[in-house]
Design a protein around this motif. Structure first.
Motif, PDB file in Angstrom:
ATOM      1  N   GLN A   1      -9.062  45.529  -2.084  1.00  9.29           N
ATOM      2  CA  GLN A   1      -8.385  45.381  -3.379  1.00  9.29           C
ATOM      3  C   GLN A   1      -7.362  46.489  -3.566  1.00  9.29           C
ATOM      4  OE1 GLN A   1     -11.576  45.408  -6.130  1.00  9.29           O
ATOM      5  NE2 GLN A   1     -12.142  43.295  -5.761  1.00  9.29           N
ATOM      6  N   THR A   2      -6.186  46.292  -3.046  1.00  6.80           N
ATOM      7  CA  THR A   2      -5.148  47.320  -3.198  1.00  6.80           C
ATOM      8  C   THR A   2      -4.020  46.806  -4.051  1.00  6.80           C
ATOM      9  OG1 THR A   2      -4.275  46.555  -1.103  1.00  6.80           O
ATOM     10  CG2 THR A   2      -5.536  48.574  -1.083  1.00  6.80           C
TER      11      THR A   2
ATOM     12  N   TRP B   1     -12.314  47.906  -0.569  1.00 11.66           N
ATOM     13  CA  TRP B   1     -11.163  48.436   0.145  1.00 11.66           C
ATOM     14  C   TRP B   1      -9.994  47.476   0.175  1.00 11.66           C
ATOM     15  CZ3 TRP B   1     -13.408  51.245   5.023  1.00 11.66           C
ATOM     16  CH2 TRP B   1     -13.798  52.530   4.635  1.00 11.66           C
TER      17      TRP B   1
ATOM     18  N   LEU C   1       5.971  54.335  10.096  1.00 16.16           N
ATOM     19  CA  LEU C   1       5.693  55.771   9.959  1.00 16.16           C
ATOM     20  C   LEU C   1       5.448  56.423  11.314  1.00 16.16           C
ATOM     21  CD1 LEU C   1       3.438  55.487   6.811  1.00 16.16           C
ATOM     22  CD2 LEU C   1       5.661  56.599   6.915  1.00 16.16           C
TER      23      LEU C   1
ATOM     24  N   VAL D   1       2.336  47.209   9.574  1.00 16.40           N
ATOM     25  CA  VAL D   1       3.798  47.349   9.651  1.00 16.40           C
ATOM     26  C   VAL D   1       4.220  48.689   9.050  1.00 16.40           C
ATOM     27  CG1 VAL D   1       6.012  46.413   8.886  1.00 16.40           C
ATOM     28  CG2 VAL D   1       4.182  44.859   9.573  1.00 16.40           C
ATOM     29  N   ALA D   2       3.607  49.026   7.907  1.00 12.69           N
ATOM     30  CA  ALA D   2       3.919  50.315   7.274  1.00 12.69           C
ATOM     31  C   ALA D   2       3.581  51.452   8.226  1.00 12.69           C
ATOM     32  CB  ALA D   2       3.148  50.455   5.964  1.00 12.69           C
ATOM     33  N   ALA D   3       2.420  51.381   8.883  1.00  6.90           N
ATOM     34  CA  ALA D   3       2.008  52.433   9.818  1.00  6.90           C
ATOM     35  C   ALA D   3       3.000  52.533  10.978  1.00  6.90           C
ATOM     36  CB  ALA D   3       0.608  52.145  10.341  1.00  6.90           C
ATOM     37  N   ARG D   4       3.468  51.381  11.415  1.00  6.72           N
ATOM     38  CA  ARG D   4       4.452  51.362  12.507  1.00  6.72           C
ATOM     39  C   ARG D   4       5.719  52.079  12.092  1.00  6.72           C
ATOM     40  NH1 ARG D   4       6.790  46.211  15.506  1.00  6.72           N
ATOM     41  NH2 ARG D   4       7.674  47.652  17.008  1.00  6.72           N
TER      42      ARG D   4
ATOM     43  N   ARG E   1      -2.287  52.869  15.743  1.00  6.58           N
ATOM     44  CA  ARG E   1      -2.410  51.987  14.583  1.00  6.58           C
ATOM     45  C   ARG E   1      -3.793  51.368  14.503  1.00  6.58           C
ATOM     46  NH1 ARG E   1       2.689  50.050  16.037  1.00  6.58           N
ATOM     47  NH2 ARG E   1       1.966  48.052  16.833  1.00  6.58           N
TER      48      ARG E   1
ATOM     49  N   SER F   1      -6.274  54.214  13.540  1.00  6.13           N
ATOM     50  CA  SER F   1      -6.064  54.909  12.270  1.00  6.13           C
ATOM     51  C   SER F   1      -6.016  53.957  11.077  1.00  6.13           C
ATOM     52  CB  SER F   1      -4.777  55.748  12.317  1.00  6.13           C
ATOM     53  OG  SER F   1      -3.638  54.917  12.405  1.00  6.13           O
ATOM     54  N   ILE F   2      -5.630  52.713  11.295  1.00  4.62           N
ATOM     55  CA  ILE F   2      -5.488  51.772  10.177  1.00  4.62           C
ATOM     56  C   ILE F   2      -6.440  50.581  10.322  1.00  4.62           C
ATOM     57  CG2 ILE F   2      -3.886  50.297   8.887  1.00  4.62           C
ATOM     58  CD1 ILE F   2      -3.150  53.237   8.737  1.00  4.62           C
TER      59      ILE F   2
ATOM     60  N   ARG G   1       0.337  43.885   6.682  1.00  4.22           N
ATOM     61  CA  ARG G   1       1.537  44.612   6.231  1.00  4.22           C
ATOM     62  C   ARG G   1       1.309  46.117   6.255  1.00  4.22           C
ATOM     63  NH1 ARG G   1       2.615  42.003   0.641  1.00  4.22           N
ATOM     64  NH2 ARG G   1       0.440  42.556   0.582  1.00  4.22           N
ATOM     65  N   LEU G   2       0.022  46.513   6.137  1.00  8.52           N
ATOM     66  CA  LEU G   2      -0.265  47.947   6.240  1.00  8.52           C
ATOM     67  C   LEU G   2      -0.011  48.434   7.654  1.00  8.52           C
ATOM     68  CD1 LEU G   2      -3.542  48.192   4.126  1.00  8.52           C
ATOM     69  CD2 LEU G   2      -1.242  48.890   3.487  1.00  8.52           C
TER      70      LEU G   2
ATOM     71  N   PRO H   1     -10.462  51.451  10.727  1.00  6.48           N
ATOM     72  CA  PRO H   1     -11.068  51.965   9.486  1.00  6.48           C
ATOM     73  C   PRO H   1     -11.117  50.922   8.380  1.00  6.48           C
ATOM     74  CG  PRO H   1      -9.484  53.533  10.343  1.00  6.48           C
ATOM     75  CD  PRO H   1      -9.364  52.313  11.192  1.00  6.48           C
ATOM     76  N   LEU H   2     -10.065  50.086   8.280  1.00  4.41           N
ATOM     77  CA  LEU H   2     -10.082  49.059   7.242  1.00  4.41           C
ATOM     78  C   LEU H   2     -11.182  48.038   7.521  1.00  4.41           C
ATOM     79  CD1 LEU H   2      -6.296  48.352   6.583  1.00  4.41           C
ATOM     80  CD2 LEU H   2      -7.931  49.476   5.096  1.00  4.41           C
TER      81      LEU H   2
END
Lengths: 366, 229
Positions: free
Chosen positions: B228-229, B226, B129, B124-127, B136, B139-140, B121-122, B143-144
């Motif tokens: 645990q958000t 990481w 943005l 999707v959020a990056a998309r 993606r 940058s996402i 889902r992160l 790194p994750l």
């Protein structure tokens, strides 16, 4: 102007929606499972509709007839999710700038400094999302969406993660936000009080279809999903014109309203909410000697039977402001109420809900 | 130092060179394959999954033999490489190939675990943005998954240093060229009176492996933090 006319099927669920949304805040309202989030995903571009068109201004985002499809990353939508979805490996500052860095070429609508000050984020910039409270995360998510310089803001129940009291306090703040940056906004919610306080127009979704669409005051009377609810209401925007020991005076398009005391600065804009069940009607001479302090001349412009002997009466007051009043069939007959008749709308001062624009940042801090 | 002979150090050095080269080549491939397996929806995904994991369930000798057939001078790939003047069998590069193939499934699995832990889902959020697919990923997603990628590098390194069967079958035992620590231990045991050497080298292997596992554990902990958000 956003124009949507689509059908989409996923599993047994079928969404069929056709509506337009202009400037200001348009609420997408409906019970859980009505298709609100699916609709937002289609507009954002996370889903492709089975059939139909989605157009923003003169730009076609999705059109199955011509097989046109603009990918989500090129649409320039600011999507605020129910769960903030901050990037855990970045600082708050980098989260905020993620969309801003990728928005080059779009008309700038929000600058970092403005967003940081309006959302009170300056103390958070160096921190990581994992150390933030739910309210703080949601504020960052709002800021991140705004800084992507969106052409359309999509908010998917942004207050759902907050508890009731915080939500009430947060709403005027959201209202100020949408006004300050004036970006066309779709606001998904299943809370009528959020609709009334925040939205100018409403699209009511029920079981995957548009049940009603239009100005909030109009739909609040005509749509059975709303007008039968005890919290059916309309909003009056005004300016705080006087403060005294026991009351406040708010200047609105409906006339001057006396309300319970408000903690706001003189001259600041306030949003009042008046429930349909709290508005009484009187005919003949202007009634005197009432504990209800607000007696406003009005005209009846529409009447809708709600069943169970209750009638929803639409009133136009002063400079075109609209109020709704729920009265019994019995009262309609006794007072010979009819469309066109001049009446007095009587509202208790204590029943007018005033939304304070200040003092909610602390509450959003958890 | 520590009573180690120059031959011991040569074995350690050969092991490090063989393993580092193997991981340097295999890690980007492992990240790509793990991403395909974690996020991709395409025909033949199950087949790719099985192929990648085959070295884990096959006897290492079989893998080494298979590599001989493929990359031998007469083999389909080896013959083509020979035209370019590249020979892998019985070379240090060949030892890296054998070790890398054996460690590959382990690396893919480690990377994939952290990719699965990275919330899609992160992305999707990056998309939303404005981030395009490659943007993606770097940058996402990467790194994750970075702690998992690092952990894969460390465990891959340890596995490559420890690989025996495939390496000796494909690259043979050439001291200073393909004789890694396990091969040196084996050679020492074949030599009368070589037990002392074997013991020293065994302790060396243990020290290297323990260090690698410690580092991997520290990195795995960061993955959990990481996510645990």
């Amino acid at each position: 102007m956003l124009a949507v006319d689509i059908t989409h099927r996923s599993g047994d669920f079928r969404l069929s929606a056709s509506f337009a949304a202009g400037p200001g805040v348009t609420a997408v309202f409906g019970p859980s499972g009505a298709g609100k989030t699916t609709l937002l995903s289609l507009i954002a571009g996370a889903l492709r509709p089975d059939a139909g068109r989605i157009v923003l201004g003169d730009e076609v985002w999705s059109d199955t007839a011509s097989a046109a499809y603009l990918p989500m990353e090129s649409r320039g939508v600011g999507w605020v999710f129910q769960d903030a979805r901050l990037f855990p490996h970045m600082s708050i500052r980098d989260n905020l700038q993620y969309g801003a860095r990728r928005s080059l070429g779009r008309k700038r609508v929000a600058e970092l400094d403005d967003v940081v000050s309006v959302l009170a984020l300056s103390g958070l910039l160096g921190r990581r999302p994992s150390g933030l409270s739910g309210g703080e995360r949601q504020r960052v998510a709002l800021g991140r969406a705004l800084l992507t310089q969106p052409r359309l803001l999509l908010m998917d129940e942004p207050l759902a993660a907050l508890d009731h009291a915080r939500r009430l306090e947060a709403m005027p703040y959201l209202a100020r936000l949408t006004e300050a940056f004036s970006i066309p906004t779709l606001y998904v919610t299943h809370s009528l009080s959020e609709v009334v306080r925040l939205a100018d127009r409403i699209v009511v979704l029920d079981a995957g279809a548009v049940a009603a669409a239009g100005p909030v005051w109009e739909v609040a009377q005509s749509c059975p999903l709303i007008n039968r609810r005890s919290d059916a209401a309309v909003r009056l925007d005004g300016v705080l014109a006087g403060v005294s020991q026991g009351y406040s005076l708010v200047r609105t398009a409906a006339g001057d309203l006396i309300t319970a005391p408000m903690e706001a600065a003189l001259g600041s804009s306030v949003r009042l909410v008046v429930l349909a069940r709290d508005v009484m009607l009187a005919t003949g001479e202007r009634p005197a000697n009432l504990s209800a302090r607000n007696v406003l001349p009005a005209h009846i412009t529409a009447m809708t039977g709600l069943g169970d002997g209750v009638v929803s009466v639409r009133l136009v007051l002063g400079r075109g402001a609209v109020l709704l009043s729920n009265v019994t069939q019995d009262a309609v007959q006794a007072l010979s109420l009819d469309v066109g008749k001049a009446v007095y709308a009587v509202i208790k001062s204590a029943a007018v809900e005033g939304a304070r624009p200040e003092g909610l940042m602390d509450l959003m801090d958890d | 130092m520590l009573g180690l002979t120059p031959q011991d150090w040569t074995a350690v050095l050969v092991s490090l060179v063989v393993a580092c080269r193997a991981v340097a080549v295999a890690l980007p491939l492992a990240v790509g394959v793990a991403w395909l397996l974690a996020r991709g929806r395409f025909p033949g995904r199950g087949l790719l999954d099985a192929l990648v994991h085959a070295p884990m369930v096959l006897p290492p000798v079989v893998v080494g033999f298979g590599l001989l057939l493929l990359f031998g001078v007469q083999g389909p790939v080896g013959g083509w490489l020979a035209h370019l003047g590249v020979r892998l069998v019985f070379t240090s590069a060949g030892a890296s190939l054998a070790a890398g193939v054996m460690a590959f499934p382990l690396m893919v699995r480690t990377v994939r675990l952290s990719l699965d832990a990275a919330d899609p889902r992160l992305e999707v959020a990056a998309r939303s943005l404005g981030a395009r697919p490659l943007d993606r990923f770097f940058s996402i997603t990467l790194p994750l998954a970075a702690p998992g990628v690092l952990a894969a590098a460390v465990t891959g390194l340890a596995a490559c240093m420890g690989e025996f069967g495939a390496v000796i079958t494909f690259a043979a035992d050439a001291p200073g060229e393909t004789e890694t620590l396990p091969l040196a231990i084996y050679a020492a045991l074949q030599t009368p009176g070589g037990e002392a050497t074997a013991t020293r080298l065994a302790f060396l292997s243990f020290a290297v492996a323990a260090a690698a596992l410690l580092v991997a554990d520290r990195l795995a902990r960061r993955v959990r933090l990481w996510s645990q958000t």
